[in-house]
Design an enzyme around this catalytic site. Structure first.
Site, PDB file in Angstrom:
ATOM      1  N   ASP A  28      38.801 -27.824   5.106  1.00 17.56           N
ATOM      2  CA  ASP A  28      37.985 -28.898   4.414  1.00 17.56           C
ATOM      3  C   ASP A  28      37.540 -28.416   2.998  1.00 17.56           C
ATOM      4  O   ASP A  28      37.149 -29.356   2.241  1.00 17.56           O
ATOM      5  CB  ASP A  28      37.083 -29.324   5.422  1.00 17.56           C
ATOM      6  CG  ASP A  28      37.418 -30.123   6.402  1.00 17.56           C
ATOM      7  OD1 ASP A  28      38.631 -30.427   6.456  1.00 17.56           O
ATOM      8  OD2 ASP A  28      36.695 -30.486   7.276  1.00 17.56           O
TER       9      ASP A  28
ATOM     10  N   LYS B 106      31.651 -36.287   5.157  1.00 19.67           N
ATOM     11  CA  LYS B 106      33.176 -36.812   5.133  1.00 19.67           C
ATOM     12  C   LYS B 106      33.240 -37.542   6.401  1.00 19.67           C
ATOM     13  O   LYS B 106      32.813 -37.151   7.181  1.00 19.67           O
ATOM     14  CB  LYS B 106      34.289 -35.921   4.607  1.00 19.67           C
ATOM     15  CG  LYS B 106      34.396 -34.639   5.645  1.00 19.67           C
ATOM     16  CD  LYS B 106      35.330 -35.098   6.948  1.00 19.67           C
ATOM     17  CE  LYS B 106      35.357 -33.670   7.927  1.00 19.67           C
ATOM     18  NZ  LYS B 106      35.902 -34.026   9.242  1.00 19.67           N
TER      19      LYS B 106
END
Length: 294
Positions: free
Chosen positions: A132, A16
């Site tokens: 996350d 990401k």
């Protein structure tokens, strides 16, 4: 509940980027209040699963806190039996701000949710593993607020990036860099929220709205300064850390521009060309290959 494979299955666990990260301040629970846009990109770890009589998993070497092992332990504790041999092929640099460990766990949990494990259970386990991990259960693009676990899905716009990873190891990196933040590093989140509104409207990413307060502390390290300078000399204009770094990314207009920048980065710094990846990239193969009993 027993998870069985019909055939071998490979899951792709994407890295990401934080397309904007603002830190508002410290929360009463000790975490920091953040406003960030999380975006999965085309740099992948691979999770290879093959049919087996029971669960077989050996964490890869060099990972101090393996989130896949922790996720499997939590699933077992809740009565989820996985009949598979699992091998993790790491390609995402470790402890670089690219979310590789969180993606490995979140991707595996997301696959089990698609297979039929109750979503509420998956979300509970993901939230307990790290800030996350819940994002990676679905992937794609999301505005994350609170401590990073309050997620609003956003449309995924096309975009190309060059990611460089300085050869810098920072023990206890995230804690150290959060502690290094000064009052002037905090903001109100308005730039990142404005970026999110652009994405809701189907507009492309605006590099001028990208923020990340960790750039000041990271630039104290010569490895980071050198990586940023290499990107600038290669023609990149918009350069920011992802997460708390030390990986940096440059926003480019298209694949050709990203490739040209990456080719000019000195080989002493690892460089990757990435594009945005939408969520649920593994769903169709999971539906065809995975079966649940009980």
């Amino acid at each position: 509940m027993r998870i069985e494979l019909c055939w071998p299955l490979t899951l792709f666990a994407p890295a990401k980027l934080n397309l904007g990260l603002e830190v508002i301040g410290r929360r009463p629970d000790g975490y920091h209040e953040v406003v960030t846009i999380l975006q999965t990109v085309s740099l992948f770890d691979r999770i290879e699963l093959t049919p087996s009589a029971g669960l077989e998993y050996q964490p890869p070497p060099g990972i101090a806190d393996d989130l896949v092992a922790r996720a499997l332990d939590e699933l077992s504790r809740r009565g989820i039996e996985i009949a598979a041999r699992i091998r993790l092929d790491k390609q995402i640099p470790i402890a670089a701000g690219l979310g590789g460990g969180s993606s490995d766990a979140g991707t595996l949990l997301g696959a089990l949710a698609i297979a039929g494990v109750p979503r509420a259970l998956i979300d509970e386990i993901a939230s307990g593993l790290g800030s996350d991990v819940p994002f990676f259960v679905r992937g794609g693009t999301a505005l994350a607020t609170g401590r990073g676990t309050e997620l609003e899905p956003l449309p995924t716009s096309s975009g190309w990036f060059v990611v460089v990873v300085p050869r810098l190891h920072l023990p206890d990196k995230t804690r150290r860099l959060y502690q290094a933040l000064e009052p002037g590093d905090f903001s109100d989140g308005s730039a990142t929220r404005a970026q999110a509104e652009r994405l809701r409207q189907g507009l492309p990413l605006d590099p001028e709205l990208v923020r990340n307060p960790f750039i000041r502390a990271l630039e104290a390290y010569p490895e980071v300064r050198q990586a940023a300078e290499a990107l600038r000399e290669a023609g990149a204009h918009w350069i920011w850390p992802t997460g708390a770094g030390p990986a940096l990314f440059a926003v480019t207009g298209d694949f050709s521009s990203a490739r040209d920048v990456a080719r000019l980065v000195p080989p002493v710094t690892r460089a990757f060309v990435c594009t945005t990846v939408s969520g649920r990239i593994n769903d169709e193969r999971v539906r065809r290959f995975v079966h649940i009993r009980g």
